[in-house]
Design a protein around this motif. Structure first.
Motif, PDB file in Angstrom:
ATOM      1  N   GLU A   1      -0.346   8.021   1.995  1.00 17.34           N
ATOM      2  CA  GLU A   1      -0.034   9.431   1.767  1.00 17.34           C
ATOM      3  C   GLU A   1      -0.609  10.228   2.920  1.00 17.34           C
ATOM      4  O   GLU A   1      -1.726   9.964   3.349  1.00 17.34           O
TER       5      GLU A   1
ATOM      6  N   ARG B   1      12.095  -6.706  -6.446  1.00 15.76           N
ATOM      7  CA  ARG B   1      10.704  -6.359  -6.685  1.00 15.76           C
ATOM      8  C   ARG B   1       9.820  -6.777  -5.527  1.00 15.76           C
ATOM      9  O   ARG B   1      10.211  -7.561  -4.688  1.00 15.76           O
TER      10      ARG B   1
ATOM     11  N   VAL C   1      -4.905   5.911   1.869  1.00 15.91           N
ATOM     12  CA  VAL C   1      -4.243   4.641   1.562  1.00 15.91           C
ATOM     13  C   VAL C   1      -4.711   4.156   0.202  1.00 15.91           C
ATOM     14  O   VAL C   1      -5.916   4.093  -0.059  1.00 15.91           O
ATOM     15  N   THR C   2      -3.753   3.881  -0.673  1.00 11.86           N
ATOM     16  CA  THR C   2      -4.099   3.321  -1.979  1.00 11.86           C
ATOM     17  C   THR C   2      -3.289   2.051  -2.193  1.00 11.86           C
ATOM     18  O   THR C   2      -2.268   1.838  -1.532  1.00 11.86           O
ATOM     19  N   SER C   3      -3.761   1.219  -3.105  1.00  9.64           N
ATOM     20  CA  SER C   3      -3.096  -0.052  -3.357  1.00  9.64           C
ATOM     21  C   SER C   3      -1.969   0.118  -4.371  1.00  9.64           C
ATOM     22  O   SER C   3      -2.103   0.878  -5.324  1.00  9.64           O
ATOM     23  N   VAL C   4      -0.843  -0.551  -4.140  1.00 14.73           N
ATOM     24  CA  VAL C   4       0.288  -0.500  -5.074  1.00 14.73           C
ATOM     25  C   VAL C   4       0.475  -1.882  -5.674  1.00 14.73           C
ATOM     26  O   VAL C   4       0.498  -2.884  -4.949  1.00 14.73           O
ATOM     27  N   GLU C   5       0.623  -1.948  -6.981  1.00 16.71           N
ATOM     28  CA  GLU C   5       0.709  -3.260  -7.637  1.00 16.71           C
ATOM     29  C   GLU C   5       2.131  -3.779  -7.728  1.00 16.71           C
ATOM     30  O   GLU C   5       2.376  -4.979  -7.664  1.00 16.71           O
ATOM     31  N   GLU C   6       3.073  -2.880  -7.879  1.00 22.96           N
ATOM     32  CA  GLU C   6       4.454  -3.330  -8.032  1.00 22.96           C
ATOM     33  C   GLU C   6       5.399  -2.284  -7.469  1.00 22.96           C
ATOM     34  O   GLU C   6       5.123  -1.079  -7.558  1.00 22.96           O
ATOM     35  N   VAL C   7       6.466  -2.738  -6.838  1.00 22.08           N
ATOM     36  CA  VAL C   7       7.525  -1.845  -6.355  1.00 22.08           C
ATOM     37  C   VAL C   7       8.857  -2.396  -6.836  1.00 22.08           C
ATOM     38  O   VAL C   7       9.048  -3.619  -6.869  1.00 22.08           O
ATOM     39  N   VAL C   8       9.754  -1.508  -7.240  1.00 21.43           N
ATOM     40  CA  VAL C   8      11.091  -1.921  -7.671  1.00 21.43           C
ATOM     41  C   VAL C   8      12.114  -1.082  -6.930  1.00 21.43           C
ATOM     42  O   VAL C   8      11.966   0.145  -6.850  1.00 21.43           O
TER      43      VAL C   8
ATOM     44  N   LYS D   1       0.840  -1.207   0.000  1.00 20.13           N
ATOM     45  CA  LYS D   1       0.000   0.000   0.000  1.00 20.13           C
ATOM     46  C   LYS D   1       0.869   1.248   0.000  1.00 20.13           C
ATOM     47  O   LYS D   1       2.005   1.226   0.499  1.00 20.13           O
ATOM     48  N   LYS D   2       0.290   2.290  -0.588  1.00 18.80           N
ATOM     49  CA  LYS D   2       0.921   3.600  -0.478  1.00 18.80           C
ATOM     50  C   LYS D   2       0.130   4.372   0.550  1.00 18.80           C
ATOM     51  O   LYS D   2      -1.097   4.471   0.457  1.00 18.80           O
TER      52      LYS D   2
ATOM     53  N   ILE E   1       5.548   3.783   1.031  1.00 21.34           N
ATOM     54  CA  ILE E   1       5.068   2.503   0.496  1.00 21.34           C
ATOM     55  C   ILE E   1       5.376   1.457   1.561  1.00 21.34           C
ATOM     56  O   ILE E   1       6.518   1.385   2.037  1.00 21.34           O
TER      57      ILE E   1
ATOM     58  N   GLU F   1       4.832  10.432   1.498  1.00 22.61           N
ATOM     59  CA  GLU F   1       4.424   9.197   0.821  1.00 22.61           C
ATOM     60  C   GLU F   1       5.279   8.054   1.345  1.00 22.61           C
ATOM     61  O   GLU F   1       6.513   8.168   1.362  1.00 22.61           O
TER      62      GLU F   1
ATOM     63  N   LEU G   1      10.888  -3.159  -0.394  1.00 21.66           N
ATOM     64  CA  LEU G   1      10.472  -2.195   0.629  1.00 21.66           C
ATOM     65  C   LEU G   1      11.486  -2.101   1.768  1.00 21.66           C
ATOM     66  O   LEU G   1      12.253  -3.037   1.992  1.00 21.66           O
TER      67      LEU G   1
END
Ligand code: ADP
Ligand code: ADP
Ligand code: ADP
Ligand code: MG
Ligand code: MG
Lengths: 295, 112, 112, 112
Positions: free
Chosen positions: D5, D107, D93-100, D2-3, D64, D62, D112
Motif C-alpha cells: 500500500e 487462486r 507491506v502486509t502479508s496476504v494469505e489468499e488471492v482469487v 504481499k499487499k 498485491i 494497493e 496475480l
C-alpha cells in the motif's frame, strides 16, 4: 555581571531571530532564495509553514521548553524537561521534527527518557535547542557534557549529535566569558579532529537537517562573518534547513557579538510574549550555573 | 508494527484526531466509505418519492503505529469514537511487515 | 479472524450484498476505487476531443469475518461477482489480530 | 504474497504507474484519501477569515504482488513518488494469505 546577563539574553534572542528569519526559507535552495529575494535580510514570513513575519518555529519553542524545564525544577531534572516537551507536543505546534516527535511520544506513552541508539538519529533536533543548557552549565565542562548527552538522548541518541551539542555548548560558554574568535575556532577544529566529517574548510555547501551539514554551515559562516547580522543573514541565505541553521548560529553569534549587535528591526518583529519570556529566562538560567553559584 | 483501521461515524473524526494528538500521533490517512451493518440506512426524498438508502456514510481511518503503543491507540480511538448507539463502528488491527517514509527512505519504526 | 477484501464491478454490489446476507453476513464496508488492470479504460469526449481514461471505476468491499466462515464468504463473493469477462476483479484475504466493536467494547469474535 | 500500500501525492500517480509498468506490474487499485501529517493543509477563506484546512488530498494505491518482487515494487514506488519535500507519503507491506481472480477462479500466485 550585567554584561554577562545581556549576553545570555543575546544567546536566546539570537536563536529566535535566526529561527524567524530562516524559517520562511526552509527547503529552498540558495539559488531559489537569491532569485526570489536577492539577499534576504528581513523577516518576510511565508514559506511552507505559511508563517507570519517574525513567527518562530519548533527550534525556538523547544528551546523555551528546555529553559522552562530547568528553571521550574530549579536545576537538572530530565523528567521535568521531558514533561515540558510533552505539553508542547500536545499543543499542536506549527511544526515538529519526526525524530523529536518520536522521542517525545515515547516519553508520553512509555515514560522513557532515553531513545534507543539509532544510526538515523544524527539530525539537528537536539543541537537546535541546546542554548539554555549552555547557560545553565556555565563554568562546569563536565556538567555541560553530562546534561547535553542526557537531554539530547530524549530524542536523538547518536554520537555525532552528542559531539555537536557539547562542542556548540562549549563555544557559547567561551564566548560568554569573552573568548576570542580564534579560541572558538580551536574548539571547532577539535571537533573536526575527533570527527573528520565535521571538517568545514572547504565548506561543502550542504545545509540539511543532518547534524554534520548543519554545524559545517554554522561554523563556515560564523568564522568568516564580522557581525551578528552578517552571520545570520549569510546562513539563512544558504537555504536548506534555514530555520535551524539560523537559530543555531544566532545562539553562538549572540554570545559572541552581544545584545547590542542584534538588529532592532528583527527583534521588533518577534512576538512580544516570546521575547519577554526569553529575556526573563536567560538570567534565571545563568544564575543557576556553577559559574555564578560557586562565586 | 501494526496497522490500526477504524470505521467511525463521520462527525467523530475531529474528536478522534484530538485524542490521537494527545498521545503524540499525527500521521493518519482517512477515506470516506459506505457502511452496511445493523444501523439501517436513512430514507431520502428523490423526485417526490421516499426510499431507503441502505448504506450509511462512515469514515475509515488508517494509522500505522509501533507495536508498543497499539493498545493505547486502540483505546484512544474507542473512547473518542463511542456514542453507545448502533453504528459506532469497528477497529481492526493487522500486522505490518515493512514501512517506508518515501521522503527520506527511512524504514521500519524510524518511518513512523 | 480474517479480513476479506474484494475489488468488484460496481453494478455487482447489490448482488454480492445479497449473497452475503444469505450466509448471515451483514457488516460490510464499501468504498469507490479506481482500477487499473487488463480491462482497459474507456474513451471519453472532452471539449470535442476523445481520449482514453485509463482507469475503471470499481467497488472495494471489506468484510471482517471469523476464520471458520472465510471460505464460505470468499465463495459467495466469487460466485455473485463473476461475469466471466475481463475486469471481474479480485478477492484477497489477510489475517486480523484484533477487532473491537466501538459501541460495546467487545473484542475478538464477539465484535463480529 | 504481499499487499503493498502506498500513500502518495496525487500528481505522482502517473509516474508511479509508469514505474510499475516498467517492472511488469499492471494490476493496481487506487483511491482518493485525505492525509493528515506534517504537511500543512491549504488555506480557505470563510466569512472573511482565512483558516487552514488541516488535511491534504493523497492517493492510496494497493498492489498485491508475489513475495519475490515485493522489494522491487517498493523501490519502484519509492523512487517515482519521491520529491524530497514533506508529505511525500508512506509505503507499507502486509502479508496476504489468499488471492482469487474472480473471472477465472484462479487462486494464489496464478491470480496475480
Ligand atoms: N464485519 C465487518 N466488516 C467490515 N466492516 C464492518 C463489519 N461490521 C461492521 N462494519 C462497519 O461498521 C459499521 C457499524 O456497524 P453496525 O453493525 O452498524 O453497528 P455496531 O457495530 O455498532 O453494531 C458498519 O456500517 C460497517 O461500515
Ligand atoms: N495485483 C493487483 N493488486 C491490486 N488490485 C488489482 C490487482 N490486479 C487487479 N486488481 C484490481 O482488479 C481489477 C480487475 O483486474 P483486471 O486485470 O482488469 O481483470 P481480471 O482480474 O479479470 O484479469 C483491476 O481494475 C484492479 O482494480
Ligand atoms: N503513521 C501513519 N499512518 C498512516 N498514514 C500515515 C502515517 N504517517 C503518514 N501518513 C500518511 O502519509 C502522508 C504524508 O505524511 P507527512 O507526515 O505529511 O509527511 P512525511 O512522511 O513526508 O514526513 C500523510 O498525509 C498521511 O496520509
Ligand atoms: Mg523549525
Ligand atoms: Mg528546521
Amino acid at each position: 555581571h550585567d554584561d554577562l546577563t545581556a549576553r545570555c539574553r543575546a544567546v536566546l534572542l539570537g536563536v529566535a531571530v535566526g529561527d524567524a528569519l530562516g524559517a520562511p526559507m526552509e527547503f529552498m535552495t540558495s539559488g531559489e532564495i537569491a532569485a526570489k529575494y536577492g539577499r534576504l535580510n528581513e523577516m518576510v514570513g511565508g514559506g511552507w509553514l505559511r508563517l507570519k513575519p517574525g513567527q518562530v518555529t519548533d527550534d525556538t519553542e523547544m528551546t523555551l521548553c528546555l529553559a522552562r524545564g530547568i528553571v521550574t525544577a530549579g536545576g537538572w531534572d530530565l523528567r521535568t524537561i521531558a514533561h515540558e516537551f510533552a505539553v508542547w507536543l500536545r499543543s499542536k505546534p506549527i511544526d515538529v521534527g519526526d525524530t523529536c516527535r518520536r522521542g517525545i511520544r515515547n516519553f508520553m506513552l512509555k515514560g522513557e527518557t532515553e531513545s534507543p541508539p539509532n544510526q538515523w538519529d544524527a539530525g539537528n533536533g537536539a543541537l537546535m535547542r541546546m542554548t539554555p543548557l549552555a547557560l545553565y552549565t556555565l563554568g562546569d565542562k563536565e556538567l555541560l557534557q553530562k546534561c547535553s548527552i542526557e537531554h539530547g538522548h530524549l530524542t536523538h541518541n547518536h554520537p555525532l549529535s552528542d559531539a555537536a551539542c557539547i562542542c556548540y555548548g562549549r563555544m557559547i560558554q567561551m564566548a560568554l566569558l569573552g573568548a576570542e574568535k580564534s579560541r572558538l575556532r580551536r574548539e571547532a577544529d577539535r571537533l573536526a579532529a575527533e570527527y573528520p566529517s565535521f571538517r568545514f574548510d572547504p565548506y561543502p555547501g550542504l545545509a540539511t537537517g543532518y547534524v554534520v551539514d548543519t554545524l559545517q554551515t554554522v561554523f563556515h559562516y560564523f568564522f568568516r562573518s564580522r557581525s551578528f547580522e552578517e552571520c545570520v543573514t549569510s546562513t539563512v541565505n544558504q537555504g536548506g534547513d534555514a530555520d535551524t541553521t539560523g537559530a543555531i548560529i544566532g545562539g553562538v553569534a549572540g554570545a559572541y557579538y552581544g545584545l547590542e549587535e542584534i538588529p532592532r528591526r528583527w527583534l521588533k518583529k518577534l512576538d512580544r510574549g516570546c521575547v519577554t519570556e526569553l529575556e526573563s529566562l536567560a538570567p534565571k538560567l545563568v544564575s543557576l550555573s556553577p559559574q555564578l553559584t560557586q562565586s | 508494527m501494526k496497522k490500526v483501521e477504524a470505521i467511525i461515524k463521520p462527525f467523530k473524526l475531529d474528536e478522534v484526531k484530538e485524542a490521537l494528538n494527545e498521545i503524540g500521533i499525527q500521521g493518519i490517512t482517512v477515506c470516506e466509505v459506505k457502511g452496511f451493518g445493523r444501523q439501517k440506512g436513512h430514507t431520502e426524498l428523490y423526485r417526490g418519492a421516499e426510499y431507503v438508502v441502505d448504506f450509511i456514510p462512515k469514515i475509515k481511518m488508517e494509522i500505522i503505529v509501533s507495536d508498543e503503543i497499539v493498545s493505547k491507540v486502540v483505546d484512544a480511538i474507542e473512547q473518542a469514537a463511542k456514542t453507545g448507539r448502533i453504528g459506532d463502528g469497528k477497529i481492526f488491527v493487522t500486522s505490518v511487515e515493512e514501512v517506508v517514509r518515501i521522503r527520506t527512505g527511512e524504514r521500519g519504526e524510524d518511518a513512523l
